[in-house]
Design a protein around this motif. Structure first.
Motif, PDB file in Angstrom:
ATOM      1  N   THR A 151      53.738  38.309  42.937  1.00  0.00           N
ATOM      2  CA  THR A 151      52.480  38.529  42.213  1.00  0.00           C
ATOM      3  C   THR A 151      51.785  39.809  42.667  1.00  0.00           C
ATOM      4  OG1 THR A 151      51.114  37.302  43.815  1.00  0.00           O
ATOM      5  CG2 THR A 151      52.153  36.029  42.038  1.00  0.00           C
ATOM      6  N   ARG A 210      44.304  47.541  49.177  1.00  0.00           N
ATOM      7  CA  ARG A 210      42.892  47.698  48.842  1.00  0.00           C
ATOM      8  C   ARG A 210      42.043  47.827  50.089  1.00  0.00           C
ATOM      9  NH1 ARG A 210      39.423  49.918  45.500  1.00  0.00           N
ATOM     10  NH2 ARG A 210      37.539  48.669  45.136  1.00  0.00           N
ATOM     11  N   GLU A 212      45.151  47.782  43.139  1.00  0.00           N
ATOM     12  CA  GLU A 212      43.944  47.219  42.542  1.00  0.00           C
ATOM     13  C   GLU A 212      43.934  45.724  42.821  1.00  0.00           C
ATOM     14  OE1 GLU A 212      41.714  46.632  38.209  1.00  0.00           O
ATOM     15  OE2 GLU A 212      43.642  47.696  38.357  1.00  0.00           O
ATOM     16  N   LEU A 213      42.949  45.276  43.576  1.00  0.00           N
ATOM     17  CA  LEU A 213      42.841  43.862  43.916  1.00  0.00           C
ATOM     18  C   LEU A 213      42.008  43.182  42.840  1.00  0.00           C
ATOM     19  CD1 LEU A 213      43.633  41.762  46.066  1.00  0.00           C
ATOM     20  CD2 LEU A 213      41.414  42.177  47.144  1.00  0.00           C
ATOM     21  N   THR A 214      42.694  42.610  41.872  1.00  0.00           N
ATOM     22  CA  THR A 214      42.019  41.981  40.739  1.00  0.00           C
ATOM     23  C   THR A 214      41.475  40.612  41.126  1.00  0.00           C
ATOM     24  OG1 THR A 214      44.055  40.924  39.960  1.00  0.00           O
ATOM     25  CG2 THR A 214      43.622  43.168  39.191  1.00  0.00           C
ATOM     26  N   GLY A 215      40.674  40.053  40.244  1.00  0.00           N
ATOM     27  CA  GLY A 215      40.179  38.700  40.465  1.00  0.00           C
ATOM     28  C   GLY A 215      41.316  37.701  40.555  1.00  0.00           C
ATOM     29  N   ARG A 216      42.366  37.947  39.792  1.00  0.00           N
ATOM     30  CA  ARG A 216      43.539  37.070  39.841  1.00  0.00           C
ATOM     31  C   ARG A 216      44.188  37.132  41.205  1.00  0.00           C
ATOM     32  NH1 ARG A 216      48.064  37.493  35.208  1.00  0.00           N
ATOM     33  NH2 ARG A 216      46.369  36.489  34.078  1.00  0.00           N
ATOM     34  N   HIS A 217      44.313  38.350  41.759  1.00  0.00           N
ATOM     35  CA  HIS A 217      44.894  38.501  43.099  1.00  0.00           C
ATOM     36  C   HIS A 217      44.042  37.795  44.149  1.00  0.00           C
ATOM     37  CE1 HIS A 217      47.132  42.371  41.717  1.00  0.00           C
ATOM     38  NE2 HIS A 217      47.906  41.303  41.619  1.00  0.00           N
ATOM     39  N   GLN A 218      42.733  37.922  44.024  1.00  0.00           N
ATOM     40  CA  GLN A 218      41.848  37.266  44.985  1.00  0.00           C
ATOM     41  C   GLN A 218      42.009  35.750  44.938  1.00  0.00           C
ATOM     42  OE1 GLN A 218      37.752  38.704  44.765  1.00  0.00           O
ATOM     43  NE2 GLN A 218      38.471  40.685  44.020  1.00  0.00           N
ATOM     44  N   ALA A 269      49.817  40.089  45.203  1.00  0.00           N
ATOM     45  CA  ALA A 269      48.494  39.811  45.769  1.00  0.00           C
ATOM     46  C   ALA A 269      48.388  40.257  47.224  1.00  0.00           C
ATOM     47  CB  ALA A 269      48.184  38.316  45.654  1.00  0.00           C
ATOM     48  N   ASP A 314      47.460  53.127  44.940  1.00  0.00           N
ATOM     49  CA  ASP A 314      46.508  52.864  43.864  1.00  0.00           C
ATOM     50  C   ASP A 314      46.349  51.371  43.650  1.00  0.00           C
ATOM     51  OD1 ASP A 314      46.179  55.566  43.406  1.00  0.00           O
ATOM     52  OD2 ASP A 314      47.912  55.677  42.070  1.00  0.00           O
ATOM     53  N   ASN A 333      48.705  44.214  47.441  1.00  0.00           N
ATOM     54  CA  ASN A 333      47.518  44.873  46.910  1.00  0.00           C
ATOM     55  C   ASN A 333      46.278  44.552  47.744  1.00  0.00           C
ATOM     56  OD1 ASN A 333      49.091  45.917  44.923  1.00  0.00           O
ATOM     57  ND2 ASN A 333      48.185  44.779  43.232  1.00  0.00           N
TER      58      ASN A 333
END
Length: 495
Positions: free
Chosen positions: A118, A127, A273-279, A120, A271, A123
């Motif tokens: 994923t 991040r 990007e720690l998205t809300g999904r990753h969090q 996560a 680059d 990233n």
């Protein structure tokens, strides 16, 4: 960072065999030993534990060298013993052999594979590096803590190799050197593994074969983890500050220009990007280990008003399968990606599962030949009245060379715990203290032994010579040895 590297020259000379070869050789050696070592047994109490002073000889039951050596790993996985063998305290926590442990390891590999797929974890760390750019000195304690959390929870090791290039490049760009970057990753993960709290590959397996819960001894392991991490961070920070103030004091100063050019392409970072999904995935990832801890803690015995689930390896395995699916769904993985990444992750740890089977075969041969109690009796006589603290320290010192011989923590736990844990009962030392002695010794050795693929691979990526690293890190290793001896000795006294 340049994508082309020069292959290292092939070195000739003696090379320590792999863990598979060493463990299989030990099986053959134990089969031969059943012909010369006297057979004997202890009387057992109602819990199946040996009663000190009750050892007595019995008729010998020598092994068939070829047949029993070849079938021992298979029988070790299934827990099959012949009429002469007994399933007693040697198999406590794993009554039916090592198959439950091996399956747990394979599923953990799939769980990690799906989580890594994923992006996560990668990233998340990427991040963090981005957010700390310009404040690189803070990056050292924060990243070492993050990597230590990975080491203490799931034995983060090979996964860390993906981060060396990025961390080293950022550290060099910030005015530090390659050794600083390598130390952040290598010592961060290594100290976490040294202070393994719920690491299933070290503490979990050792606890299983010692017949205790993974939660037993947790307080000492947490204390050792925190103290070791503080010492490690101070050690790296002091060196990093010295290098930044005077680059000529770098232990890789002669490679500085070359390393700056080599890692310059990676200095810009990632680059990520720690998205809300990753969090959310990282939260669920941490929750998986929290649920495992809750499930194995005997709340009822501790008089805590919480439901006791009495989990062990089958239940923990099922739990991680569930969390694997949940993480895959949150990550938006297709059915093909989810199952494929699970299989790939499981494949990465298949070797560990095989090592457990081979290592368990040693115990099967010894039990069938009824020489396990004889070895236990010899150890009892050799130790004499060393006292509780002395016993704990002797166990730690014994595990140091054993960890060099068998660098696989899973394999060593499987081989040693069936003998060492019952021996602890003779001097009223809790078996979980033997588990802590094992994992701390193994953690220290795997911070520097040349048979560790993580140590050698990480240093190679960071372009830090092994001999240079060894001369630099030995004061920290000595500090960890002292910490282990003091922690084990004091705990044995107050337990």
């Amino acid at each position: 960072m340049s994508e082309t590297t020069t292959a290292p020259a092939t070195r000739r000379g003696f090379k320590l065999p792999s863990a598979y070869t060493i463990l299989f050789a030990l099986i053959v050696l134990m089969a031969l030993a059943t012909w010369v070592v006297p057979a004997g047994v202890y009387e057992l109490d109602k819990n199946g534990s040996p009663i000190p002073g009750t050892y007595h000889g019995v008729d010998s039951h020598p092994a068939r060298i070829l047949v029993d050596s070849l079938t021992a790993p298979i029988n070790g996985l299934y827990g099959i013993e012949d009429d002469a063998g007994t399933i007693s305290y040697y198999n406590s926590g794993s009554l039916f052999g090592a198959i439950d442990v091996a399956l747990f390891i394979i599923v953990i590999g799939g769980f990690l594979g799906v989580t890594m797929r994923t992006g996560a974890i990668q990233n998340g760390i990427g991040r963090l590096v981005q957010r700390l750019r310009g404040r690189e000195r803070w990056m050292i304690p924060i990243l070492m803590t993050v990597f230590a959390l990975g080491g203490t929870t799931y034995g983060m090791a090979e996964e860390s190799l993906a981060f060396y290039s990025l961390i080293v490049a950022v550290m060099i760009a910030a005015g530090y050197d390659a050794m600083t970057g390598a130390a952040v990753v290598l010592l961060g993960c290594g100290i976490g593994t040294f202070g393994s709290t719920i690491n299933p590959f070290a503490t979990g397996i050792a606890s299983g074969f010692a017949g205790v819960s993974i939660s037993d001894g947790l307080v000492l392991r947490v204390v050792m983890l925190v103290v070791a991490l503080v010492v490690g961070i101070f050690f790296v920070l002091r060196y990093a500050d010295r290098v930044k103030a005077d680059p000529s004091r770098s232990i890789v100063a002669d490679l500085r220009a070359e390393n700056e050019q080599y890692f310059s392409a990676g200095a810009g970072g990632t680059d990520a990007e720690l998205t809300g999904r990753h969090q959310l995935i990282l939260i669920v990832f941490a929750l998986a280990f929290g649920v495992m801890m809750y499930g194995v803690i005997p709340w009822e015995d501790l008089n805590v008003p919480l439901p006791t689930l009495w989990w062990w390896f089958p239940e923990m395995t099922a739990s991680f399968i569930l969390f694997t699916v949940v993480i895959g769904l949150i990550g938006g993985l297709s059915e093909e990606d989810l199952t494929g990444s699970f299989v790939d992750g499981a494949r990465d740890l298949l070797g560990v599962a095989l090592i457990i089977g081979i290592a368990r075969g040693i115990t099967v041969v010894m039990n069938n030949g009824q020489i396990t109690d004889t070895v236990l009796n010899w150890a009892e006589q050799a130790l004499g009245d060393v006292g509780q603290s002395g016993f704990a320290i002797v166990m730690f010192l014994l595990f140091l060379p054993l960890s060099f011989l068998i660098p696989s923590s899973s394999g060593l736990a499987t081989v040693a715990m069936p003998i060492m844990a019952p021996l602890a009962l003779f001097v009223d030392v809790p078996p979980e203290l033997v588990v802590t002695a094992f994992q701390s010794a193994s953690g220290i050795m795997n911070l520097f032994i040349p048979t560790s693929a993580v140590v050698m691979g990480g240093l190679a990526i960071a372009r830090v010579p092994y001999g240079t690293y060894l001369r630099w890190v030995w004061p920290l290793l000595a500090s960890l040895v002292v910490l282990s001896v003091v922690g084990l000795g004091v705990t044995a006294l107050v337990t």
